[in-house]
Design a protein around this motif. Structure first.
Motif, PDB file in Angstrom:
ATOM      1  N   SER A 172       0.835  -1.213   0.000  1.00 38.84           N
ATOM      2  CA  SER A 172       0.000   0.000   0.000  1.00 38.84           C
ATOM      3  C   SER A 172       0.862   1.252   0.000  1.00 38.84           C
ATOM      4  CB  SER A 172      -0.924   0.005   1.224  1.00 38.84           C
ATOM      5  OG  SER A 172      -1.822  -1.071   1.142  1.00 38.84           O
ATOM      6  N   LYS A 173       1.940   1.226   0.793  1.00 34.76           N
ATOM      7  CA  LYS A 173       2.842   2.385   0.832  1.00 34.76           C
ATOM      8  C   LYS A 173       3.484   2.616  -0.530  1.00 34.76           C
ATOM      9  CE  LYS A 173       4.280   2.361   5.643  1.00 34.76           C
ATOM     10  NZ  LYS A 173       5.308   1.778   6.522  1.00 34.76           N
ATOM     11  N   LEU A 174       3.966   1.523  -1.147  1.00 36.00           N
ATOM     12  CA  LEU A 174       4.626   1.659  -2.453  1.00 36.00           C
ATOM     13  C   LEU A 174       3.640   2.137  -3.519  1.00 36.00           C
ATOM     14  CD1 LEU A 174       6.802  -1.582  -2.385  1.00 36.00           C
ATOM     15  CD2 LEU A 174       7.663   0.763  -2.364  1.00 36.00           C
ATOM     16  N   HIS A 175       2.411   1.623  -3.444  1.00 36.79           N
ATOM     17  CA  HIS A 175       1.355   2.036  -4.373  1.00 36.79           C
ATOM     18  C   HIS A 175       1.164   3.555  -4.286  1.00 36.79           C
ATOM     19  CE1 HIS A 175      -2.305   1.429  -6.719  1.00 36.79           C
ATOM     20  NE2 HIS A 175      -3.055   1.979  -5.784  1.00 36.79           N
ATOM     21  N   LYS A 176       1.166   4.078  -3.051  1.00 38.69           N
ATOM     22  CA  LYS A 176       1.042   5.534  -2.874  1.00 38.69           C
ATOM     23  C   LYS A 176       2.257   6.266  -3.429  1.00 38.69           C
ATOM     24  CE  LYS A 176      -2.186   5.518   0.954  1.00 38.69           C
ATOM     25  NZ  LYS A 176      -2.236   5.196   2.387  1.00 38.69           N
ATOM     26  N   THR A 177       3.441   5.689  -3.234  1.00 43.68           N
ATOM     27  CA  THR A 177       4.674   6.274  -3.784  1.00 43.68           C
ATOM     28  C   THR A 177       4.573   6.417  -5.298  1.00 43.68           C
ATOM     29  OG1 THR A 177       5.901   5.062  -2.099  1.00 43.68           O
ATOM     30  CG2 THR A 177       7.189   5.968  -3.913  1.00 43.68           C
ATOM     31  N   VAL A 178       4.044   5.377  -5.936  1.00 44.96           N
ATOM     32  CA  VAL A 178       3.894   5.398  -7.398  1.00 44.96           C
ATOM     33  C   VAL A 178       2.979   6.549  -7.813  1.00 44.96           C
ATOM     34  CG1 VAL A 178       2.966   4.143  -9.385  1.00 44.96           C
ATOM     35  CG2 VAL A 178       4.346   2.922  -7.682  1.00 44.96           C
ATOM     36  N   PHE A 179       1.870   6.692  -7.102  1.00 44.53           N
ATOM     37  CA  PHE A 179       0.924   7.753  -7.461  1.00 44.53           C
ATOM     38  C   PHE A 179       1.508   9.136  -7.173  1.00 44.53           C
ATOM     39  CE2 PHE A 179      -3.201   5.835  -8.723  1.00 44.53           C
ATOM     40  CZ  PHE A 179      -2.765   4.526  -8.753  1.00 44.53           C
ATOM     41  N   SER A 180       2.282   9.236  -6.104  1.00 40.44           N
ATOM     42  CA  SER A 180       2.946  10.519  -5.818  1.00 40.44           C
ATOM     43  C   SER A 180       3.928  10.869  -6.927  1.00 40.44           C
ATOM     44  CB  SER A 180       3.717  10.453  -4.493  1.00 40.44           C
ATOM     45  OG  SER A 180       2.835  10.234  -3.437  1.00 40.44           O
ATOM     46  N   ALA A 181       4.670   9.878  -7.383  1.00 37.30           N
ATOM     47  CA  ALA A 181       5.651  10.123  -8.452  1.00 37.30           C
ATOM     48  C   ALA A 181       4.949  10.656  -9.702  1.00 37.30           C
ATOM     49  CB  ALA A 181       6.420   8.846  -8.780  1.00 37.30           C
ATOM     50  N   MET A 182       3.783  10.057 -10.013  1.00 35.53           N
ATOM     51  CA  MET A 182       3.069  10.498 -11.225  1.00 35.53           C
ATOM     52  C   MET A 182       2.461  11.888 -11.050  1.00 35.53           C
ATOM     53  SD  MET A 182       1.343   7.074 -12.817  1.00 35.53           S
ATOM     54  CE  MET A 182       0.501   6.479 -11.342  1.00 35.53           C
ATOM     55  N   THR A 223       1.751   6.766 -18.327  1.00 34.41           N
ATOM     56  CA  THR A 223       1.034   7.046 -17.076  1.00 34.41           C
ATOM     57  C   THR A 223      -0.135   6.072 -16.903  1.00 34.41           C
ATOM     58  OG1 THR A 223       1.624   9.369 -17.314  1.00 34.41           O
ATOM     59  CG2 THR A 223      -0.135   8.861 -15.756  1.00 34.41           C
ATOM     60  N   VAL A 224      -0.847   5.819 -17.992  1.00 35.75           N
ATOM     61  CA  VAL A 224      -1.952   4.853 -17.951  1.00 35.75           C
ATOM     62  C   VAL A 224      -1.432   3.466 -17.539  1.00 35.75           C
ATOM     63  CG1 VAL A 224      -3.611   3.576 -19.370  1.00 35.75           C
ATOM     64  CG2 VAL A 224      -3.389   6.060 -19.640  1.00 35.75           C
ATOM     65  N   ASP A 225      -0.351   3.043 -18.199  1.00 35.06           N
ATOM     66  CA  ASP A 225       0.194   1.708 -17.922  1.00 35.06           C
ATOM     67  C   ASP A 225       0.667   1.573 -16.472  1.00 35.06           C
ATOM     68  OD1 ASP A 225      -0.273   1.061 -20.537  1.00 35.06           O
ATOM     69  OD2 ASP A 225       1.829   1.085 -21.149  1.00 35.06           O
ATOM     70  N   VAL A 226       1.343   2.615 -15.997  1.00 33.41           N
ATOM     71  CA  VAL A 226       1.865   2.562 -14.624  1.00 33.41           C
ATOM     72  C   VAL A 226       0.694   2.506 -13.632  1.00 33.41           C
ATOM     73  CG1 VAL A 226       3.140   3.864 -12.860  1.00 33.41           C
ATOM     74  CG2 VAL A 226       4.044   3.701 -15.196  1.00 33.41           C
ATOM     75  N   THR A 227      -0.353   3.276 -13.923  1.00 33.08           N
ATOM     76  CA  THR A 227      -1.537   3.264 -13.051  1.00 33.08           C
ATOM     77  C   THR A 227      -2.149   1.866 -12.996  1.00 33.08           C
ATOM     78  OG1 THR A 227      -2.011   5.562 -13.632  1.00 33.08           O
ATOM     79  CG2 THR A 227      -3.819   4.286 -12.679  1.00 33.08           C
ATOM     80  N   LEU A 228      -2.340   1.281 -14.172  1.00 31.62           N
ATOM     81  CA  LEU A 228      -2.947  -0.061 -14.205  1.00 31.62           C
ATOM     82  C   LEU A 228      -2.032  -1.087 -13.534  1.00 31.62           C
ATOM     83  CD1 LEU A 228      -4.453  -0.182 -17.819  1.00 31.62           C
ATOM     84  CD2 LEU A 228      -5.700   0.048 -15.658  1.00 31.62           C
ATOM     85  N   ALA A 229      -0.740  -1.017 -13.849  1.00 27.53           N
ATOM     86  CA  ALA A 229       0.189  -1.999 -13.272  1.00 27.53           C
ATOM     87  C   ALA A 229       0.182  -1.902 -11.748  1.00 27.53           C
ATOM     88  CB  ALA A 229       1.600  -1.775 -13.811  1.00 27.53           C
ATOM     89  N   SER A 230       0.220  -0.688 -11.229  1.00 29.65           N
ATOM     90  CA  SER A 230       0.257  -0.511  -9.777  1.00 29.65           C
ATOM     91  C   SER A 230      -1.019  -1.071  -9.146  1.00 29.65           C
ATOM     92  CB  SER A 230       0.428   0.971  -9.451  1.00 29.65           C
ATOM     93  OG  SER A 230       0.700   1.152  -8.080  1.00 29.65           O
TER      94      SER A 230
END
Lengths: 220, 220
Positions: free
Chosen positions: B158-168, B180-187
């Motif tokens: 969950s923390k890493l998932h939030k990190t990914v969204f913060s990065a974007m 951005t779409v791909d990273v969102t779906l992958a996460s």
């Protein structure tokens, strides 16, 4: 004994119909709030989801009690096991309506969806509402014509979902990454809502016809 | 009769363990292919998912047969109903591993994830693999220490998932909308995989302790 059993089966069916009617409210209110960036309405959807979860637990408990006390076989057993699966799909549809409202809350007072895609999302919302209503009607009437309507609505959702992704991949897309993330998630939520509706429809279809399509009946 | 019944219950347990071991293969191979942009390996994961679906159907059929023929009650009944739910979660974990491989295939020969987030996704992959392995071990040993490990891994996801969204959402994010779409779906896929692992873990925990947490046991 048989009479009690039939009454219990009937109650389980009624329980599914009740949950499905709350799922209609959830998707109607959630998509209206989403389109209007209405925070208060979004919060209500989020709060109301607990009731769906409660009713699902309650229904599942009753189904397990019937299994324990009545030891049903054949089509009655399939109906009860099917109910456990359908209640899980309905509960998940409620979650997805909640997720849509959580996006509304996150971006308030802004719209989640940029202007160029709002008409597409309005269509997606209308199709999810159609699916929710027809699922509820199907659970009530067992009229299998409705299954085809649900599959048709789902096919339209899949096309729109692809349209959304094409728009984001086009050179004309100049939205922020945060908006791209939101649109991706929203489109996925609208699509998954439809998938779960199809899953319920196929289970009802199986229970009515007895025609075995394992990939449909048993799919999550 | 009782002996046959115990053998059947045991077989259902073995069936879950078998599926969970295929889910380990799926997530290991899928995330390796994802990190390496390995089309062939991704295709293999996609093809192998049919076996998980088949085994789930087969297990569920056997569980329904046991319900019909043995009319189990109390903890045996809960175990069988729990198996139906756990098999659905495991099947869904297989689907999510397949979705990850479908992203790999879609973007081949390119990487799905841009350089700056590859280490984060490697961590997400490692945590999903931990969850898959510990779920399989938990199904085998019923050692509830493993439940805590699974919950801990999920919290890290969950923390890493939030990190990914913060990065974007950061001003430093200059990737294309398609990325951005791909990273969102992958996460989201990596996160949901962990959610389903937690769902299985909580059901096992309930079956072992008898402590009733409806929101855990009955959640999709």
């Amino acid at each position: 004994m048989r009479k009690v059993f039939q009454a219990e089966l009937h109650q389980i069916g009624e329980g599914l119909i009740e949950i499905s009617s709350l799922v209609i409210d959830a998707i109607e209110n959630s998509t209206t709030a989403f389109a209007a960036a209405d925070l208060e309405a979004a919060e209500q959807v989020i709060a109301a989801d607990a009731r769906i979860d409660f009713l699902q637990n309650d229904l599942d408990e009753r189904a397990i009690d019937v299994l324990a006390l009545q030891g049903p076989v054949a089509s009655d057993l399939r109906m009860i096991v099917g109910s456990l699966r359908m209640s899980a799909s309905l509960e998940r549809m409620g979650d997805l309506a909640r997720h849509i409202s959580q996006l509304t809350r996150l971006r308030y007072p802004n719209q989640v969806i940029p202007a160029q895609l709002q008409a597409t999302f309005a269509e997606l919302a209308a199709l999810d509402i159609v699916i929710a209503r027809k699922v509820a009607e199907l659970l009530d009437t067992r009229d299998l014509e409705l299954v085809n309507d649900i599959l048709t609505a789902k096919a339209s959702i899949s096309k729109l979902h692809k349209t959304v992704f094409s728009a984001m991949g086009s050179p004309d897309w100049h939205e922020t990454p945060a908006t791209t993330v939101d649109v991706t998630l929203a489109s996925r939520y609208f699509e998954r809502f439809g998938d779960h509706g199809v899953s319920v429809a196929r289970k009802v279809s199986y229970l009515v016809t007895g025609e075995w399509q394992p990939e449909d009946f048993l799919a999550g």
